[in-house]
Scaffold this motif. Structure first.
Motif, PDB file in Angstrom:
ATOM      1  N   GLN A   1       0.820  -1.235  -0.020  1.00  0.00           N
ATOM      2  CA  GLN A   1      -0.043  -0.147  -0.021  1.00  0.00           C
ATOM      3  C   GLN A   1       0.868   1.152   0.293  1.00  0.00           C
ATOM      4  N   VAL A   2       2.210   1.138   0.677  1.00  0.00           N
ATOM      5  CA  VAL A   2       3.080   2.369   0.612  1.00  0.00           C
ATOM      6  C   VAL A   2       3.339   2.392  -0.501  1.00  0.00           C
ATOM      7  N   LEU A   3       3.933   1.578  -1.266  1.00  0.00           N
ATOM      8  CA  LEU A   3       4.420   1.548  -2.636  1.00  0.00           C
ATOM      9  C   LEU A   3       3.266   1.991  -3.507  1.00  0.00           C
ATOM     10  N   LEU A   4       2.082   1.659  -3.530  1.00  0.00           N
ATOM     11  CA  LEU A   4       0.973   1.984  -4.349  1.00  0.00           C
ATOM     12  C   LEU A   4       0.890   3.403  -4.212  1.00  0.00           C
ATOM     13  N   ARG A   5       0.850   4.227  -3.313  1.00  0.00           N
ATOM     14  CA  ARG A   5       0.768   5.461  -3.227  1.00  0.00           C
ATOM     15  C   ARG A   5       1.935   5.978  -3.838  1.00  0.00           C
ATOM     16  N   ARG A   6       3.115   5.636  -3.716  1.00  0.00           N
ATOM     17  CA  ARG A   6       4.500   6.205  -4.266  1.00  0.00           C
ATOM     18  C   ARG A   6       4.216   6.187  -5.887  1.00  0.00           C
ATOM     19  N   VAL A   7       3.692   4.941  -6.293  1.00  0.00           N
ATOM     20  CA  VAL A   7       3.784   4.656  -7.552  1.00  0.00           C
ATOM     21  C   VAL A   7       2.515   5.375  -8.238  1.00  0.00           C
ATOM     22  N   SER A   8       1.485   5.846  -7.662  1.00  0.00           N
ATOM     23  CA  SER A   8       0.320   6.492  -8.111  1.00  0.00           C
ATOM     24  C   SER A   8       0.776   7.994  -8.406  1.00  0.00           C
ATOM     25  N   GLY A   9       1.790   8.627  -7.535  1.00  0.00           N
ATOM     26  CA  GLY A   9       1.971   9.823  -7.625  1.00  0.00           C
ATOM     27  C   GLY A   9       3.080  10.068  -8.779  1.00  0.00           C
ATOM     28  N   ARG A  10       3.591   9.004  -9.498  1.00  0.00           N
ATOM     29  CA  ARG A  10       4.554   9.273 -10.661  1.00  0.00           C
ATOM     30  C   ARG A  10       4.041   8.539 -12.018  1.00  0.00           C
ATOM     31  N   LEU A  11       2.702   8.248 -11.851  1.00  0.00           N
ATOM     32  CA  LEU A  11       2.115   7.697 -13.021  1.00  0.00           C
ATOM     33  C   LEU A  11       2.301   8.488 -14.518  1.00  0.00           C
ATOM     34  N   SER A  12       2.062   9.980 -14.147  1.00  0.00           N
ATOM     35  CA  SER A  12       1.953  10.840 -15.472  1.00  0.00           C
ATOM     36  C   SER A  12       3.407  11.050 -15.965  1.00  0.00           C
ATOM     37  N   GLU A  13       4.392  10.327 -15.320  1.00  0.00           N
ATOM     38  CA  GLU A  13       5.611  10.762 -15.880  1.00  0.00           C
ATOM     39  C   GLU A  13       6.239   9.490 -16.540  1.00  0.00           C
ATOM     40  N   GLY A  14       5.042   8.589 -16.674  1.00  0.00           N
ATOM     41  CA  GLY A  14       5.422   6.971 -17.457  1.00  0.00           C
ATOM     42  C   GLY A  14       5.426   6.133 -16.389  1.00  0.00           C
ATOM     43  N   PRO A  15       5.723   4.856 -16.919  1.00  0.00           N
ATOM     44  CA  PRO A  15       5.968   3.469 -16.144  1.00  0.00           C
ATOM     45  C   PRO A  15       6.944   3.943 -15.097  1.00  0.00           C
ATOM     46  N   PRO A  16       6.731   3.691 -13.811  1.00  0.00           N
ATOM     47  CA  PRO A  16       7.890   4.057 -13.005  1.00  0.00           C
ATOM     48  C   PRO A  16       8.864   2.621 -13.032  1.00  0.00           C
TER      49      PRO A  16
END
Length: 147
Positions: free
Chosen positions: A45-60
């Motif tokens: 869940q912590v990782l999910l929040r972090r990844v969600s914030g970066r999606l518009s930059e493309g696949p992290p």
């Protein structure tokens, strides 16, 4: 997570400077904080929040996300495996949640939502969304607009 580790011996010592009134006042607050800490968020869940914030930059990239979290990529993958998930699964979940939220709570164009969820083309977004939800983004939006 920050914390202080104290031995049992230290905790058993009497506090000569303690104030019983302050202690009675603070104990319910401490109990509430401990209850909140006991319901700790899982690593995915912590990782999910972090990844969600970066999606518009493309696949992290997993390595970049792990480094930002202060750990090696292998450590991150092991912790995810301990919870029975993979980085790809967390990434897809983040995309899906964001896409569903944008479809329901905004009037963004589908191409815009595709970009915001890290897809380079609307057609790729549409195919992925149909795989996730068994319906097109348009049908999903329309169904939730009526609800």
């Amino acid at each position: 997570m920050d914390g202080v580790l104290l031995s049992h011996d230290v905790l058993e010592r009497t506090n000569r400077l303690g104030d019983r009134a302050i202690s009675r006042f603070l104990e319910p607050h401490l109990a509430k904080e401990l209850e909140t800490a006991a319901q700790a968020t899982s690593f995915d869940q912590v990782l999910l929040r972090r990844v969600s914030g970066r999606l518009s930059e493309g696949p992290p990239r997993a390595a970049e996300v792990a480094r930002e979290m202060g750990m090696g990529e292998r450590t991150m993958h092991r912790r995810l495996a301990d919870e029975g998930v993979s980085f790809q699964l967390v990434f897809e979940k983040a995309r899906r949640r964001l896409a569903e939220g944008l479809l329901v709570q905004s009037d963004h164009a589908f191409a815009e939502i595709a970009f915001l969820t890290g897809f380079s083309e609307q057609s790729s977004f549409t195919r992925a969304f149909k795989r996730w939800a068994d319906e097109s983004p348009a049908a999903f939006r329309e169904r939730h607009a009526k609800a």
